[in-house]
Motif scaffolding. Structure first.
Motif, PDB file in Angstrom:
ATOM      1  N   ALA A  78      27.030  40.385  38.874  1.00  0.00           N
ATOM      2  CA  ALA A  78      27.001  39.703  37.578  1.00  0.00           C
ATOM      3  C   ALA A  78      25.890  38.667  37.529  1.00  0.00           C
ATOM      4  O   ALA A  78      25.175  38.541  36.516  1.00  0.00           O
ATOM      5  CB  ALA A  78      28.357  39.042  37.316  1.00  0.00           C
ATOM      6  N   LEU A  79      25.703  37.923  38.618  1.00  0.00           N
ATOM      7  CA  LEU A  79      24.675  36.873  38.642  1.00  0.00           C
ATOM      8  C   LEU A  79      23.272  37.434  38.838  1.00  0.00           C
ATOM      9  O   LEU A  79      22.290  36.725  38.612  1.00  0.00           O
ATOM     10  CB  LEU A  79      24.985  35.872  39.757  1.00  0.00           C
ATOM     11  CG  LEU A  79      26.174  34.955  39.495  1.00  0.00           C
ATOM     12  CD1 LEU A  79      26.432  34.055  40.690  1.00  0.00           C
ATOM     13  CD2 LEU A  79      25.958  34.112  38.243  1.00  0.00           C
ATOM     14  N   VAL A  80      23.169  38.686  39.249  1.00  0.00           N
ATOM     15  CA  VAL A  80      21.859  39.321  39.372  1.00  0.00           C
ATOM     16  C   VAL A  80      21.450  39.981  38.054  1.00  0.00           C
ATOM     17  O   VAL A  80      20.285  39.898  37.653  1.00  0.00           O
ATOM     18  CB  VAL A  80      21.862  40.360  40.516  1.00  0.00           C
ATOM     19  CG1 VAL A  80      20.583  41.198  40.504  1.00  0.00           C
ATOM     20  CG2 VAL A  80      22.014  39.661  41.858  1.00  0.00           C
ATOM     21  N   THR A 149      49.202  35.823  41.291  1.00  0.00           N
ATOM     22  CA  THR A 149      48.460  36.316  42.454  1.00  0.00           C
ATOM     23  C   THR A 149      47.478  37.425  42.095  1.00  0.00           C
ATOM     24  O   THR A 149      46.528  37.673  42.837  1.00  0.00           O
ATOM     25  CB  THR A 149      49.438  36.839  43.519  1.00  0.00           C
ATOM     26  OG1 THR A 149      50.276  37.855  42.930  1.00  0.00           O
ATOM     27  CG2 THR A 149      50.312  35.720  44.052  1.00  0.00           C
ATOM     28  N   SER A 150      47.680  38.086  40.962  1.00  0.00           N
ATOM     29  CA  SER A 150      46.808  39.202  40.586  1.00  0.00           C
ATOM     30  C   SER A 150      45.599  38.783  39.765  1.00  0.00           C
ATOM     31  O   SER A 150      44.648  39.555  39.627  1.00  0.00           O
ATOM     32  CB  SER A 150      47.612  40.249  39.799  1.00  0.00           C
ATOM     33  OG  SER A 150      48.171  39.672  38.629  1.00  0.00           O
ATOM     34  N   THR A 151      45.619  37.572  39.203  1.00  0.00           N
ATOM     35  CA  THR A 151      44.521  37.170  38.316  1.00  0.00           C
ATOM     36  C   THR A 151      43.792  35.902  38.771  1.00  0.00           C
ATOM     37  O   THR A 151      42.684  35.637  38.295  1.00  0.00           O
ATOM     38  CB  THR A 151      45.039  36.922  36.891  1.00  0.00           C
ATOM     39  OG1 THR A 151      46.057  35.897  36.926  1.00  0.00           O
ATOM     40  CG2 THR A 151      45.616  38.188  36.289  1.00  0.00           C
ATOM     41  N   SER A 152      44.374  35.131  39.674  1.00  0.00           N
ATOM     42  CA  SER A 152      43.811  33.813  39.989  1.00  0.00           C
ATOM     43  C   SER A 152      42.381  33.887  40.503  1.00  0.00           C
ATOM     44  O   SER A 152      41.496  33.153  40.041  1.00  0.00           O
ATOM     45  CB  SER A 152      44.707  33.085  40.996  1.00  0.00           C
ATOM     46  OG  SER A 152      44.840  33.839  42.190  1.00  0.00           O
ATOM     47  N   ILE A 153      42.113  34.770  41.461  1.00  0.00           N
ATOM     48  CA  ILE A 153      40.773  34.810  42.049  1.00  0.00           C
ATOM     49  C   ILE A 153      39.740  35.314  41.045  1.00  0.00           C
ATOM     50  O   ILE A 153      38.587  34.865  41.017  1.00  0.00           O
ATOM     51  CB  ILE A 153      40.754  35.665  43.335  1.00  0.00           C
ATOM     52  CG1 ILE A 153      39.444  35.424  44.097  1.00  0.00           C
ATOM     53  CG2 ILE A 153      40.944  37.147  43.018  1.00  0.00           C
ATOM     54  CD1 ILE A 153      39.453  35.979  45.501  1.00  0.00           C
ATOM     55  N   PHE A 154      40.153  36.222  40.154  1.00  0.00           N
ATOM     56  CA  PHE A 154      39.223  36.735  39.147  1.00  0.00           C
ATOM     57  C   PHE A 154      38.923  35.681  38.086  1.00  0.00           C
ATOM     58  O   PHE A 154      37.809  35.617  37.560  1.00  0.00           O
ATOM     59  CB  PHE A 154      39.791  38.001  38.511  1.00  0.00           C
ATOM     60  CG  PHE A 154      39.936  39.143  39.472  1.00  0.00           C
ATOM     61  CD1 PHE A 154      38.834  39.883  39.886  1.00  0.00           C
ATOM     62  CD2 PHE A 154      41.180  39.464  40.005  1.00  0.00           C
ATOM     63  CE1 PHE A 154      38.964  40.924  40.789  1.00  0.00           C
ATOM     64  CE2 PHE A 154      41.323  40.509  40.904  1.00  0.00           C
ATOM     65  CZ  PHE A 154      40.207  41.240  41.306  1.00  0.00           C
ATOM     66  N   ALA A 155      39.912  34.853  37.795  1.00  0.00           N
ATOM     67  CA  ALA A 155      39.684  33.753  36.852  1.00  0.00           C
ATOM     68  C   ALA A 155      38.677  32.762  37.415  1.00  0.00           C
ATOM     69  O   ALA A 155      37.804  32.261  36.690  1.00  0.00           O
ATOM     70  CB  ALA A 155      41.009  33.055  36.541  1.00  0.00           C
ATOM     71  N   VAL A 156      38.767  32.485  38.715  1.00  0.00           N
ATOM     72  CA  VAL A 156      37.809  31.573  39.345  1.00  0.00           C
ATOM     73  C   VAL A 156      36.423  32.217  39.413  1.00  0.00           C
ATOM     74  O   VAL A 156      35.401  31.552  39.224  1.00  0.00           O
ATOM     75  CB  VAL A 156      38.297  31.169  40.747  1.00  0.00           C
ATOM     76  CG1 VAL A 156      37.297  30.235  41.405  1.00  0.00           C
ATOM     77  CG2 VAL A 156      39.661  30.493  40.675  1.00  0.00           C
ATOM     78  N   MET A 157      36.373  33.513  39.672  1.00  0.00           N
ATOM     79  CA  MET A 157      35.093  34.228  39.692  1.00  0.00           C
ATOM     80  C   MET A 157      34.348  34.066  38.369  1.00  0.00           C
ATOM     81  O   MET A 157      33.128  33.857  38.349  1.00  0.00           O
ATOM     82  CB  MET A 157      35.323  35.727  39.949  1.00  0.00           C
ATOM     83  CG  MET A 157      35.696  36.092  41.351  1.00  0.00           C
ATOM     84  SD  MET A 157      35.933  37.893  41.439  1.00  0.00           S
ATOM     85  CE  MET A 157      36.662  38.053  43.054  1.00  0.00           C
ATOM     86  N   ALA A 158      35.080  34.187  37.267  1.00  0.00           N
ATOM     87  CA  ALA A 158      34.455  34.072  35.947  1.00  0.00           C
ATOM     88  C   ALA A 158      33.799  32.705  35.768  1.00  0.00           C
ATOM     89  O   ALA A 158      32.717  32.598  35.178  1.00  0.00           O
ATOM     90  CB  ALA A 158      35.504  34.305  34.859  1.00  0.00           C
ATOM     91  N   VAL A 213      17.151  36.042  43.798  1.00  0.00           N
ATOM     92  CA  VAL A 213      18.447  35.805  43.153  1.00  0.00           C
ATOM     93  C   VAL A 213      19.572  36.485  43.929  1.00  0.00           C
ATOM     94  O   VAL A 213      20.663  35.910  44.099  1.00  0.00           O
ATOM     95  CB  VAL A 213      18.417  36.300  41.697  1.00  0.00           C
ATOM     96  CG1 VAL A 213      19.817  36.295  41.092  1.00  0.00           C
ATOM     97  CG2 VAL A 213      17.485  35.425  40.862  1.00  0.00           C
ATOM     98  N   THR A 214      19.334  37.692  44.417  1.00  0.00           N
ATOM     99  CA  THR A 214      20.362  38.414  45.176  1.00  0.00           C
ATOM    100  C   THR A 214      20.747  37.650  46.438  1.00  0.00           C
ATOM    101  O   THR A 214      21.932  37.490  46.752  1.00  0.00           O
ATOM    102  CB  THR A 214      19.860  39.821  45.548  1.00  0.00           C
ATOM    103  OG1 THR A 214      19.517  40.541  44.361  1.00  0.00           O
ATOM    104  CG2 THR A 214      20.942  40.588  46.296  1.00  0.00           C
ATOM    105  N   ILE A 215      19.752  37.174  47.167  1.00  0.00           N
ATOM    106  CA  ILE A 215      20.023  36.435  48.407  1.00  0.00           C
ATOM    107  C   ILE A 215      20.726  35.117  48.109  1.00  0.00           C
ATOM    108  O   ILE A 215      21.737  34.775  48.739  1.00  0.00           O
ATOM    109  CB  ILE A 215      18.714  36.185  49.169  1.00  0.00           C
ATOM    110  CG1 ILE A 215      18.124  37.517  49.652  1.00  0.00           C
ATOM    111  CG2 ILE A 215      18.953  35.267  50.370  1.00  0.00           C
ATOM    112  CD1 ILE A 215      16.740  37.394  50.227  1.00  0.00           C
TER     113      ILE A 215
END
Length: 291
Positions: A78-80, A149-158, A213-215
């Motif tokens: 996403a960031l690339v 537990t199913s959404t927390s890490i994805f919410a932080v990723m966003a 950017v990738t690195i």
């Protein structure tokens, strides 16, 4: 003073001293501590590879390591990719475009603590996100974004992606402005539309920027900490905990500095290997484009 063969090294000396004091010495000290039972209270005693044996037999370590790689898999692409298109948008010669460039960059200079608190309000059970989704008829009841537990890490990723877009946009913007305009003019004369210009001109000539950017985004994803600390504290049930947060808890909450140092060494080696792979892969891509 007469210039001699040591003159360049004298100019490098201040930087080398700073790097040695704040980077290399702590790194070597951490490697040494990883072979001890240091706990900040008693003197360090050499225990060999016991910390590493304990680490590799710890189910929680493997869980947080898997979640760290999950973070890497979702955040880095996403960031690339997304900042490329944002950079293309803000590279247009339009009136007031400087305002939009600044607007995209505002999250970058905003404190992560402030960003984390703000997004906790957005993700709240009665927050803006649930309100909008319920109003649009997409969901019937609130989603517990940070407490499930199913959404927390994805919410932080966003949040990580949202905050980093502007930073990587600037890198791509610098690359875009170095591309000669006559290449686009020639492509337009040949009948190439905007999409074909992006695929055959913009992307290939941005390969050096894409490699950087990738690195950088890979390293950032591997050492993510602040947003997890502020938004979820690694919960619920360790579902949003990553390796750096695990190291922090072992070191400063449980005072197992030796054990935490061993985890830190593993993190360093993984990051080093990923960086080398990225450099090799992107260099081959860049050579293929030039060829």
């Amino acid at each position: 003073m007469r210039r001699g063969p040591l003159t360049p090294f004298l100019f490098l000396l201040p930087g080398c001293v700073i790097l040695g004091a704040f980077i290399f010495y702590p790194m070597l000290q951490a490697i040494w501590l990883s072979f001890t039972d240091y706990n900040m209270i008693q003197d360090a005693n050499f225990i060999g590879i016991d910390n590493y044996t304990k680490l590799f037999n710890d189910d929680l370590f493997w869980k947080v390591l898997g979640q760290t790689f999950l973070y890497l898999i979702f955040v880095v692409p996403a960031l690339v990719i997304i900042p490329i298109f944002i950079a293309i948008l803000v590279n247009q010669p339009l009136k007031g475009i400087s305002f939009f460039r600044s607007a995209y960059y505002v999250p970058v200079v905003t404190s992560m603590v402030v960003v984390g608190i703000m997004w906790k309000w957005v993700y709240a059970d009665t927050g803006v996100l649930n309100y909008l989704l319920e109003s649009a008829g997409i969901i019937n009841s609130p989603v517990y974004w940070l407490t499930s537990t199913s959404t927390s890490i994805f919410a932080v990723m966003a949040v990580t992606v949202w905050k980093g877009l502007g930073y990587y946009m600037v890198i791509y913007l610098a690359g875009l402005q170095s591309i000669p305009s006559h290449l686009y003019e020639a492509a337009k004369i040949d009948g190439a539309n905007k999409w074909k210009q992006i695929i055959h001109i913009t992307i290939p000539l941005l390969m050096p920027s894409i490699m950087i950017v990738t690195i950088m985004s890979s390293i950032s994803a591997m050492k993510v900490f602040e947003e997890i600390y502020v938004m979820t504290g690694g919960g619920p049930l360790n579902s949003s905990k990553t390796l750096v947060f695990y190291i922090y808890q072992e070191a400063f909450e449980k005072l197992q500095m030796g054990y935490a140092s061993a985890a830190g060494v593993v993190l360093f080696l993984i990051t080093l290997v990923l960086s080398i792979i990225n450099i090799k892969f992107m260099s081959k891509k860049e050579d293929a484009v030039k060829g």
